[in-house]
Design a protein around this motif. Structure first.
Motif, PDB file in Angstrom:
ATOM      1  N   PHE A 101     -14.084  36.252  -7.093  1.00 39.65           N
ATOM      2  CA  PHE A 101     -13.827  34.811  -6.987  1.00 39.65           C
ATOM      3  C   PHE A 101     -13.984  34.145  -8.345  1.00 39.65           C
ATOM      4  CE2 PHE A 101     -15.199  30.417  -6.165  1.00 39.65           C
ATOM      5  CZ  PHE A 101     -14.174  29.971  -5.337  1.00 39.65           C
ATOM      6  N   ALA A 102     -15.041  34.523  -9.069  1.00 40.40           N
ATOM      7  CA  ALA A 102     -15.271  33.959 -10.402  1.00 40.40           C
ATOM      8  C   ALA A 102     -14.142  34.327 -11.362  1.00 40.40           C
ATOM      9  CB  ALA A 102     -16.615  34.444 -10.950  1.00 40.40           C
ATOM     10  N   ALA A 103     -13.619  35.572 -11.229  1.00 40.93           N
ATOM     11  CA  ALA A 103     -12.510  35.991 -12.087  1.00 40.93           C
ATOM     12  C   ALA A 103     -11.248  35.195 -11.789  1.00 40.93           C
ATOM     13  CB  ALA A 103     -12.245  37.482 -11.900  1.00 40.93           C
ATOM     14  N   ILE A 104     -11.015  34.922 -10.500  1.00 36.00           N
ATOM     15  CA  ILE A 104      -9.857  34.101 -10.122  1.00 36.00           C
ATOM     16  C   ILE A 104     -10.014  32.693 -10.688  1.00 36.00           C
ATOM     17  CG2 ILE A 104      -8.586  33.080  -8.190  1.00 36.00           C
ATOM     18  CD1 ILE A 104      -9.459  35.580  -6.551  1.00 36.00           C
ATOM     19  N   ALA A 105     -11.216  32.163 -10.592  1.00 35.62           N
ATOM     20  CA  ALA A 105     -11.477  30.835 -11.147  1.00 35.62           C
ATOM     21  C   ALA A 105     -11.240  30.818 -12.647  1.00 35.62           C
ATOM     22  CB  ALA A 105     -12.914  30.409 -10.831  1.00 35.62           C
ATOM     23  N   GLN A 106     -11.743  31.838 -13.333  1.00 35.29           N
ATOM     24  CA  GLN A 106     -11.567  31.903 -14.781  1.00 35.29           C
ATOM     25  C   GLN A 106     -10.096  32.047 -15.144  1.00 35.29           C
ATOM     26  OE1 GLN A 106     -13.867  34.937 -16.733  1.00 35.29           O
ATOM     27  NE2 GLN A 106     -13.746  33.921 -18.723  1.00 35.29           N
ATOM     28  N   GLY A 107      -9.355  32.772 -14.278  1.00 34.66           N
ATOM     29  CA  GLY A 107      -7.925  32.902 -14.500  1.00 34.66           C
ATOM     30  C   GLY A 107      -7.193  31.575 -14.415  1.00 34.66           C
ATOM     31  N   ASN A 108      -7.809  30.616 -13.762  1.00 32.86           N
ATOM     32  CA  ASN A 108      -7.273  29.261 -13.690  1.00 32.86           C
ATOM     33  C   ASN A 108      -7.989  28.321 -14.652  1.00 32.86           C
ATOM     34  OD1 ASN A 108      -5.244  28.998 -11.246  1.00 32.86           O
ATOM     35  ND2 ASN A 108      -6.852  30.400 -10.584  1.00 32.86           N
ATOM     36  N   ASN A 109      -8.722  28.934 -15.617  1.00 31.39           N
ATOM     37  CA  ASN A 109      -9.439  28.167 -16.640  1.00 31.39           C
ATOM     38  C   ASN A 109     -10.454  27.199 -16.035  1.00 31.39           C
ATOM     39  OD1 ASN A 109      -7.989  29.379 -18.785  1.00 31.39           O
ATOM     40  ND2 ASN A 109      -6.273  28.000 -18.389  1.00 31.39           N
ATOM     41  N   MET A 110     -11.185  27.680 -15.042  1.00 33.69           N
ATOM     42  CA  MET A 110     -12.204  26.862 -14.388  1.00 33.69           C
ATOM     43  C   MET A 110     -13.458  27.698 -14.146  1.00 33.69           C
ATOM     44  SD  MET A 110     -10.013  25.048 -11.329  1.00 33.69           S
ATOM     45  CE  MET A 110      -8.317  24.550 -11.588  1.00 33.69           C
ATOM     46  N   SER A 111     -14.558  27.000 -13.987  1.00 33.13           N
ATOM     47  CA  SER A 111     -15.768  27.644 -13.488  1.00 33.13           C
ATOM     48  C   SER A 111     -15.613  27.805 -11.979  1.00 33.13           C
ATOM     49  CB  SER A 111     -16.993  26.785 -13.788  1.00 33.13           C
ATOM     50  OG  SER A 111     -16.927  25.580 -13.028  1.00 33.13           O
ATOM     51  N   PRO A 112     -16.415  28.668 -11.346  1.00 35.32           N
ATOM     52  CA  PRO A 112     -16.339  28.774  -9.885  1.00 35.32           C
ATOM     53  C   PRO A 112     -16.559  27.440  -9.188  1.00 35.32           C
ATOM     54  CG  PRO A 112     -17.554  30.633 -10.774  1.00 35.32           C
ATOM     55  CD  PRO A 112     -17.297  29.697 -11.926  1.00 35.32           C
ATOM     56  N   GLU A 113     -17.442  26.615  -9.748  1.00 29.48           N
ATOM     57  CA  GLU A 113     -17.707  25.309  -9.136  1.00 29.48           C
ATOM     58  C   GLU A 113     -16.490  24.392  -9.238  1.00 29.48           C
ATOM     59  OE1 GLU A 113     -21.192  27.505 -10.080  1.00 29.48           O
ATOM     60  OE2 GLU A 113     -19.632  26.768 -11.453  1.00 29.48           O
ATOM     61  N   GLN A 114     -15.842  24.398 -10.392  1.00 29.62           N
ATOM     62  CA  GLN A 114     -14.641  23.578 -10.568  1.00 29.62           C
ATOM     63  C   GLN A 114     -13.514  24.060  -9.669  1.00 29.62           C
ATOM     64  OE1 GLN A 114     -14.345  24.281 -14.798  1.00 29.62           O
ATOM     65  NE2 GLN A 114     -15.002  22.195 -15.304  1.00 29.62           N
ATOM     66  N   PHE A 115     -13.371  25.375  -9.571  1.00 25.25           N
ATOM     67  CA  PHE A 115     -12.320  25.954  -8.725  1.00 25.25           C
ATOM     68  C   PHE A 115     -12.564  25.597  -7.260  1.00 25.25           C
ATOM     69  CE2 PHE A 115     -10.320  29.970  -6.873  1.00 25.25           C
ATOM     70  CZ  PHE A 115      -9.039  29.460  -6.953  1.00 25.25           C
ATOM     71  N   THR A 116     -13.819  25.662  -6.846  1.00 26.49           N
ATOM     72  CA  THR A 116     -14.173  25.296  -5.476  1.00 26.49           C
ATOM     73  C   THR A 116     -13.790  23.852  -5.183  1.00 26.49           C
ATOM     74  OG1 THR A 116     -16.003  26.879  -5.388  1.00 26.49           O
ATOM     75  CG2 THR A 116     -16.096  25.031  -3.858  1.00 26.49           C
ATOM     76  N   GLU A 117     -14.029  22.966  -6.147  1.00 32.32           N
ATOM     77  CA  GLU A 117     -13.700  21.551  -5.948  1.00 32.32           C
ATOM     78  C   GLU A 117     -12.189  21.352  -5.849  1.00 32.32           C
ATOM     79  OE1 GLU A 117     -13.965  17.663  -5.176  1.00 32.32           O
ATOM     80  OE2 GLU A 117     -15.601  19.145  -5.175  1.00 32.32           O
ATOM     81  N   VAL A 118     -11.424  22.057  -6.667  1.00 31.96           N
ATOM     82  CA  VAL A 118      -9.958  21.954  -6.582  1.00 31.96           C
ATOM     83  C   VAL A 118      -9.467  22.437  -5.215  1.00 31.96           C
ATOM     84  CG1 VAL A 118      -7.785  22.887  -7.478  1.00 31.96           C
ATOM     85  CG2 VAL A 118      -9.555  22.110  -9.057  1.00 31.96           C
ATOM     86  N   LEU A 119     -10.055  23.523  -4.723  1.00 31.03           N
ATOM     87  CA  LEU A 119      -9.685  24.003  -3.393  1.00 31.03           C
ATOM     88  C   LEU A 119      -9.995  22.951  -2.333  1.00 31.03           C
ATOM     89  CD1 LEU A 119     -10.997  27.694  -3.593  1.00 31.03           C
ATOM     90  CD2 LEU A 119      -8.612  26.956  -3.606  1.00 31.03           C
TER      91      LEU A 119
END
Length: 416
Positions: A101-119
């Motif tokens: 999950f963290a790698a997917i987030a990083q692939g979108n140039n985000m932290s896991p927390e930022q990626f979670t918020e976008v979701l």
């Protein structure tokens, strides 16, 4: 039931919409049952939203209706893969899922927390992404244990393939993008045909082929957006070969009924193969760039690539060094190509770069890249590469059959 109820509560917190009890109960309703494992309407809804966001399409009732059948098929496959991994005691750990999950987030140039918020802003629970990653990790483990370790390529097989390749001198080669959906039983014919027609319609409406292939294709090329690489017509399904012959560069064909299922194909490029021509063997380390990424983040990521560039001394340690640049870094094998066939930015970057060395980082619209020169030679036939390709072909063929057999033996009840 407690787990499903928790998901509903979370969804209510994400989307401030008043749901009456009847609608809440509907989200608990089974969309499908796979060997007593329930895929709920909520599971299907969340994954469909994720699929729409992943391909960059605008959410609407129309697109949800078009994509839902194929999303459900993907969810069914994932449940079968997870069940098989559990049977073999190969389930991924929670730490592995979180790292994915963290790698997917990083692939979108985000932290896991930022990626979670976008979701959350797209009314998608993080569990939808994690469940997809969990299934991918599980199936990878199954394939490694049950298939990869069992494959041996004989000298006779390698020799026969080398002779076939020698016969390609002067023939046209085609670089093809593919999206494949299998037909495992005659009863699946109409459903798969309808599903792939919907996907073809989405691509023709402007949704990027690569995004749709990554999300929905059942070929191993899905991970690279369907890019099959350079092939001759005798290496692909005869029906696909006939369609490709009629395409212009960047043209699209499909749906096409092949031997094992349906295809959508695009022609990226074509060339004439000549034995003895000068070839350059390259790899690329790529860090994805999400649209809208700030200049500051891009500069930081360029610095990460620049830090590993002087340490590259060969093509044998690229995977390890790539991960130092970022968990989402990808090593792309661009293969042996004629200098004139290289992408212009790669050709410029590696000008004057010695074998075993890397270029300075450069930017594309969707990625930051270091190009590595692995070799310069004539277009002879590399025996080791031939063996590796034969192994990969066997892995894909056997994995597809394995999943087909799981589908055929499953107790499956589709309820929507």
């Amino acid at each position: 039931m407690k787990k499903a109820y928790g998901l509903i509560v979370a969804l209510l917190l994400l989307a401030p919409v008043a749901l009456n009890s009847a609608r809440a109960q509907d989200t608990l309703r089974a969309a499908a049952v796979v060997n007593d494992d329930v895929i709920s309407v909520l599971d299907l809804s969340l994954r469909t939203r994720l699929a729409i966001a992943s391909i960059g399409a605008k959410d609407s009732p129309e697109i949800r209706q078009r994509l839902t059948p194929q999303v459900l098929r993907a969810l069914i496959d994932e449940r079968l893969q997870l069940q098989e991994a559990k049977r073999l005691s190969l389930e991924p750990t929670e730490q592995e899922v979180e790292e994915a999950f963290a790698a997917i987030a990083q692939g979108n140039n985000m932290s896991p927390e930022q990626f979670t918020e976008v979701l959350r802003q797209n009314n998608v629970l993080p569990t939808a992404v994690k469940d997809q990653a969990r299934a991918e990790l599980a199936w990878r483990g199954v394939v490694e244990r049950r298939i990869r370790r069992q494959i041996t390529i004989s000298n006779e097989q390698i020799g026969a393939e080398i002779e076939r390749l020698k016969g390609q001198d002067g023939q046209l080669q085609y670089r093809i993008a593919e999206l494949f959906l299998s037909v495992d039983n005659p009863g699946d014919e109409a459903r798969v045909s309808e599903n792939i027609a919907r996907l073809a319609d989405e691509i023709r409406k402007g949704t990027p082929f690569q995004a749709v292939a990554k999300q929905f294709s059942q070929s191993s090329t899905a991970s690279v957006g369907g890019d099959l690489g350079w092939v001759t017509l005798d290496q692909i399904d005869p029906a696909v070969a006939r369609a490709v012959q009629g395409l212009q560069k960047n043209g699209l064909a499909g749906p096409i009924r092949g031997t094992a299922g349906y295809y959508i194909v695009g022609l990226i490029d074509q060339r004439t193969f000549r034995l003895g021509e000068q070839l350059i063997d390259t790899r690329a380390i790529a860090l994805p760039v999400r649209p809208g990424t700030s200049a500051e983040v891009i500069e930081q990521r360029m610095a990460q690539l620049a830090a590993i560039q002087p340490r590259i001394e060969s093509c044998t340690n690229l995977q390890t060094l790539a991960k130092e640049a970022g968990e989402d870094a990808v090593v792309r094998d661009t293969g042996r190509q004629r200098p004139q066939d290289l992408p212009p930015d790669v050709a410029r970057a590696i000008e004057g770069v010695a074998v075993g060395q890397a270029s300075a980082p450069f930017r594309r619209a969707d990625a930051l890249i270091i190009a590595v020169v692995c070799g310069r030679d004539s277009s002879g036939i590399d025996r080791k590469r031939v063996e590796e390709r034969l192994v990969q072909e066997q892995i894909e063929l056997r994995a597809r059959r394995y999943l087909r057999d799981l589908r055929r033996s499953a107790d499956l009840d589709i309820r929507i």
